[in-house]
Design a protein around this motif. Sequence first.
Motif: not given
Length: 102
Positions: A46-69
């Motif tokens: 049987t097959y199951h789907r492994v979803p896409d993964k994202y890891r944020v590397l930097e903060d937003c340069p425009k609004c200043g939100r942190t990479k954690k948010d």
Amino acid sequence: MEGGLGRKGETFLECPFCKKGQVRVFHKEGYLQPKVSRISAGSKVTYHRVPDKYRVLEDCPKCGRTKKDIQQVFDGKYVDTARMKKRVEHLKRQGIPTRLTF
């Protein structure tokens, strides 16, 4: 990152908060992963789907939100507490008894 199949690499995505800034992220593409179960009569795959993964590397340069948010938004764990407080106040003004905690 974890090992496995799928393409991986750095890319730029728009900030989910301001929709103007470009945020650098590490993207690992999702894939189908097989699982084998065996019994005396044979085996079944049987097959199951492994979803896409994202890891944020930097903060937003425009609004200043942190990479954690931004990471919490991509993981689906971000809760906008200001919006929740507005909803609770609106329900209380309507006279609906509420017992909400967050």
